[in-house]
Write a protein that holds these residues in place. Structure first.
Motif, mmCIF file in Angstrom:
data_model
loop_
_atom_site.group_PDB
_atom_site.id
_atom_site.type_symbol
_atom_site.label_atom_id
_atom_site.label_comp_id
_atom_site.label_asym_id
_atom_site.label_seq_id
_atom_site.Cartn_x
_atom_site.Cartn_y
_atom_site.Cartn_z
ATOM 1 N N VAL A 66 0.573 -1.271 -0.092
ATOM 2 C CA VAL A 66 0.068 -0.228 0.126
ATOM 3 C C VAL A 66 0.994 1.060 0.098
ATOM 4 O O VAL A 66 1.083 1.641 -0.294
ATOM 5 N N LEU A 67 2.246 0.769 0.945
ATOM 6 C CA LEU A 67 3.182 2.467 0.806
ATOM 7 C C LEU A 67 3.722 2.969 -0.744
ATOM 8 O O LEU A 67 3.725 3.718 -1.128
ATOM 9 N N GLU A 68 3.735 1.384 -1.509
ATOM 10 C CA GLU A 68 4.890 1.919 -2.413
ATOM 11 C C GLU A 68 3.518 1.782 -3.696
ATOM 12 O O GLU A 68 3.935 2.545 -4.453
ATOM 13 N N ASP A 69 2.600 1.761 -3.706
ATOM 14 C CA ASP A 69 1.085 3.186 -4.444
ATOM 15 C C ASP A 69 0.963 4.119 -4.263
ATOM 16 O O ASP A 69 0.497 4.438 -5.172
ATOM 17 N N ALA A 70 1.293 4.246 -2.183
ATOM 18 C CA ALA A 70 1.359 5.479 -2.698
ATOM 19 C C ALA A 70 1.818 6.684 -3.012
ATOM 20 O O ALA A 70 2.012 7.448 -3.223
ATOM 21 N N GLN A 71 2.807 6.245 -3.019
ATOM 22 C CA GLN A 71 3.719 6.789 -2.720
ATOM 23 C C GLN A 71 4.003 7.714 -4.534
ATOM 24 O O GLN A 71 4.428 8.249 -5.397
ATOM 25 N N SER A 72 2.688 6.939 -5.493
ATOM 26 C CA SER A 72 2.424 7.135 -7.138
ATOM 27 C C SER A 72 1.629 8.220 -7.204
ATOM 28 O O SER A 72 1.346 8.204 -8.038
ATOM 29 N N ALA A 73 0.815 8.133 -6.007
ATOM 30 C CA ALA A 73 -0.257 8.899 -5.826
ATOM 31 C C ALA A 73 0.099 10.498 -6.136
ATOM 32 O O ALA A 73 1.226 11.041 -5.866
ATOM 33 N N PRO A 74 -0.596 11.273 -7.152
ATOM 34 C CA PRO A 74 -0.435 12.783 -6.818
ATOM 35 C C PRO A 74 -0.352 13.531 -5.449
ATOM 36 O O PRO A 74 -1.447 13.147 -4.583
ATOM 37 N N SER A 75 0.225 15.173 -5.914
ATOM 38 C CA SER A 75 0.303 15.738 -4.794
ATOM 39 C C SER A 75 0.213 16.914 -5.038
ATOM 40 O O SER A 75 0.525 17.319 -6.530
ATOM 41 N N ASN A 117 3.377 18.917 -6.487
ATOM 42 C CA ASN A 117 4.530 17.644 -6.447
ATOM 43 C C ASN A 117 4.899 17.553 -5.283
ATOM 44 O O ASN A 117 6.297 17.610 -5.067
ATOM 45 N N THR A 118 4.550 18.368 -3.892
ATOM 46 C CA THR A 118 5.008 18.997 -2.890
ATOM 47 C C THR A 118 5.308 17.852 -2.012
ATOM 48 O O THR A 118 6.370 17.406 -0.883
ATOM 49 N N GLN A 119 4.888 16.706 -2.031
ATOM 50 C CA GLN A 119 4.462 15.244 -1.585
ATOM 51 C C GLN A 119 5.052 15.539 0.186
ATOM 52 O O GLN A 119 5.436 15.135 0.657
ATOM 53 N N PRO A 120 4.097 15.703 0.519
ATOM 54 C CA PRO A 120 3.924 16.642 1.713
ATOM 55 C C PRO A 120 3.392 15.240 3.275
ATOM 56 O O PRO A 120 3.773 15.550 4.329
ATOM 57 N N TRP A 121 3.202 14.202 3.036
ATOM 58 C CA TRP A 121 3.005 13.225 3.753
ATOM 59 C C TRP A 121 4.925 12.294 4.702
ATOM 60 O O TRP A 121 6.007 12.612 3.763
ATOM 61 N N THR A 122 4.453 11.863 5.339
ATOM 62 C CA THR A 122 4.819 11.199 6.167
ATOM 63 C C THR A 122 4.521 10.233 6.714
ATOM 64 O O THR A 122 3.845 10.421 7.710
ATOM 65 N N VAL A 123 5.312 9.097 6.962
ATOM 66 C CA VAL A 123 4.481 7.816 7.477
ATOM 67 C C VAL A 123 5.288 7.156 8.398
ATOM 68 O O VAL A 123 6.410 6.527 8.524
ATOM 69 N N HIS A 124 4.128 6.446 9.356
ATOM 70 C CA HIS A 124 5.001 6.295 10.203
ATOM 71 C C HIS A 124 3.977 5.053 10.896
ATOM 72 O O HIS A 124 3.304 4.954 10.923
ATOM 73 N N VAL A 125 4.592 3.624 10.572
ATOM 74 C CA VAL A 125 4.002 2.471 10.734
ATOM 75 C C VAL A 125 3.938 1.831 12.075
ATOM 76 O O VAL A 125 5.032 1.806 12.469
ATOM 77 N N VAL A 126 3.073 1.573 13.070
ATOM 78 C CA VAL A 126 3.321 1.503 14.808
ATOM 79 C C VAL A 126 2.413 0.319 14.973
ATOM 80 O O VAL A 126 1.615 0.287 15.183
ATOM 81 N N PRO A 127 3.116 -1.119 15.050
ATOM 82 C CA PRO A 127 2.149 -2.158 15.467
ATOM 83 C C PRO A 127 2.300 -2.403 17.016
ATOM 84 O O PRO A 127 3.131 -1.795 17.334
#
Length: 77
Positions: free
Chosen positions: A34-43, A46-56
């Protein structure tokens, strides 16, 4: 050949919002995909403002508890 309007209409009408989640956790490979697919999502611009943390697990539960507490105390903005 479909027109841009009919293509958009089909996409817009077929989308849905998930309101309930299954209790089973996702496996790491599904999350990674899912995260790899999200890298292709438009912003925007092209600012790509996201920061992702996966905490299980227990760390996620502790973080969730602290976020709820901060929200209750109106410390989140």
């Amino acid at each position: 050949m479909p027109t841009p309007a009919s293509t958009f209409t089909g996409i817009a009408r077929s989308r849905h919002s998930v309101r309930k989640f299954l209790p089973a956790p996702l496996c790491s490979s599904d999350i990674r995909g899912v995260l790899e697919d999200a890298q292709s999502a438009p912003s925007n611009s092209n600012t790509q403002p996201w920061t992702v943390h996966v905490v299980p697990g227990a760390a996620r539960d502790a973080l969730s508890k602290e976020l709820i507490k901060a929200d209750d105390e109106e410390r989140l903005s």
